[in-house]
Design a protein around this motif. Structure first.
Motif, PDB file in Angstrom:
ATOM      1  N   HIS A 107       0.823  -1.206   0.000  1.00 45.44           N
ATOM      2  CA  HIS A 107       0.000   0.000   0.000  1.00 45.44           C
ATOM      3  C   HIS A 107       0.859   1.258   0.000  1.00 45.44           C
ATOM      4  O   HIS A 107       0.448   2.299  -0.516  1.00 45.44           O
ATOM      5  N   ASN A 207       1.863  -0.096   8.362  1.00 49.27           N
ATOM      6  CA  ASN A 207       0.823  -1.002   8.831  1.00 49.27           C
ATOM      7  C   ASN A 207       0.769  -2.176   7.847  1.00 49.27           C
ATOM      8  O   ASN A 207       0.105  -2.088   6.817  1.00 49.27           O
ATOM      9  N   CYS A 210      -2.123  -3.860   5.087  1.00 49.63           N
ATOM     10  CA  CYS A 210      -3.411  -3.185   5.268  1.00 49.63           C
ATOM     11  C   CYS A 210      -4.188  -3.103   3.954  1.00 49.63           C
ATOM     12  O   CYS A 210      -5.393  -2.830   3.970  1.00 49.63           O
ATOM     13  N   HIS A 211      -3.527  -3.389   2.811  1.00 46.57           N
ATOM     14  CA  HIS A 211      -4.276  -3.404   1.543  1.00 46.57           C
ATOM     15  C   HIS A 211      -5.352  -4.492   1.538  1.00 46.57           C
ATOM     16  O   HIS A 211      -6.327  -4.398   0.793  1.00 46.57           O
ATOM     17  N   GLU A 212      -5.192  -5.495   2.384  1.00 45.46           N
ATOM     18  CA  GLU A 212      -6.196  -6.552   2.448  1.00 45.46           C
ATOM     19  C   GLU A 212      -7.492  -6.075   3.095  1.00 45.46           C
ATOM     20  O   GLU A 212      -8.531  -6.704   2.946  1.00 45.46           O
ATOM     21  N   ARG A 213      -7.401  -4.962   3.799  1.00 50.09           N
ATOM     22  CA  ARG A 213      -8.598  -4.432   4.454  1.00 50.09           C
ATOM     23  C   ARG A 213      -9.189  -3.274   3.658  1.00 50.09           C
ATOM     24  O   ARG A 213      -9.912  -2.449   4.190  1.00 50.09           O
ATOM     25  N   GLY A 214      -8.850  -3.202   2.383  1.00 46.14           N
ATOM     26  CA  GLY A 214      -9.444  -2.203   1.504  1.00 46.14           C
ATOM     27  C   GLY A 214      -8.667  -0.917   1.382  1.00 46.14           C
ATOM     28  O   GLY A 214      -9.107   0.005   0.700  1.00 46.14           O
TER      29      GLY A 214
END
Length: 252
Positions: A107, A207, A210-214
């Motif tokens: 990200h 973090n 965090c790309h997996e959480r949108g």
């Protein structure tokens, strides 16, 4: 787009850039993913030769070349860069670390490219579970992708075909400055991973995954990553500043 392989080759040769003239020269080939266009491929560009990208981009642009969302800019780094003097770090270990760093900080890296490259079928992003599977596969000395897929943002299938690791994330470009800065960033990211102990999982301000959480891009964490690469001595400070400004401009 806009130039056939023969036209692109002629354009470079007319500009004094050897193209399709054998080893060590640029080449122009048909690319099945791009209609009415060509793929222009550089030879191995050492630091001394990297500025050729300016002249090539200018020659192609002057001849009517253009880029669009169907085009990508791919950077290959020789796998010999993964070998280090540290006897405790094998190339396989470094490759595994590179995979984890790349996807953990994806990200942050994504803030440096156009939005059209995210969720793109030609440069897909691995989630944490798949990245860890790939890292485990690589750490055992296996070459290539564990699932045989080269259409990911960090392509390892090129190891057997070309002896390289290929970063596929960047959009097509005819901007020499942009091409060189992104290439220097990729080289710095690999150097920091292999030689300087970069660990995206432990970096303050990053973090991981965090790309997996949108959340697909983060300018602030991109700045953190660039500062880390500069602080480790892997990336020139002026290039780091240019890339920060690039991220800021893309994400306004």
């Amino acid at each position: 787009q806009g130039l056939s392989p023969a036209m692109a080759s002629r354009s470079l040769n007319n500009a004094g850039i050897d193209c399709d003239a054998g080893d060590g020269t640029w080449s122009s080939k048909y690319d099945g993913s791009v209609s009415n266009g060509a793929e222009v491929i550089s030879p191995i560009l050492t630091t001394a030769r990297l500025n050729e990208a300016h002249k090539v981009a200018k020659a192609l642009t002057s001849s009517g070349a253009r880029v669009d969302r169907a085009t990508g800019f791919h950077v290959h780094i020789g796998i010999q860069s993964l070998a280090t003097p540290d006897s405790n770090r094998t190339p396989a270990n470094n490759l595994a670390s590179l995979v984890i760093n790349w996807y953990a900080a994806h990200h942050a890296i994504a803030a440096l490219v156009a939005p059209s490259r995210l969720n793109n079928r030609y440069c897909r992003v691995l989630g944490e579970a798949d990245a860890m599977t790939q890292a485990d596969y690589s750490s055992n000395g296996n070459r290539g992708a564990w699932n045989g897929n080269r259409y990911v943002s960090l392509n390892l299938e090129s190891m057997d075909r070309h002896g390289t690791v290929e970063a596929r994330l960047h959009q097509g470009t005819l901007n020499g400055v942009k091409a060189i800065a992104w290439s220097q960033f990729i080289a710095a990211f690999i150097d920091a991973t292999s030689n300087k102990g970069l660990n995206a999982l432990d970096m303050v301000g990053i973090n991981p995954f965090c790309h997996e959480r949108g959340i697909y891009r983060s300018v602030n964490e991109c700045h953190t990553l660039l500062d880390a690469l500069v602080g480790l001595g892997s990336l020139n400070a002026s290039t780091g500043d240019w890339l920060k400004n690039r991220a800021d401009g893309l994400n306004r």
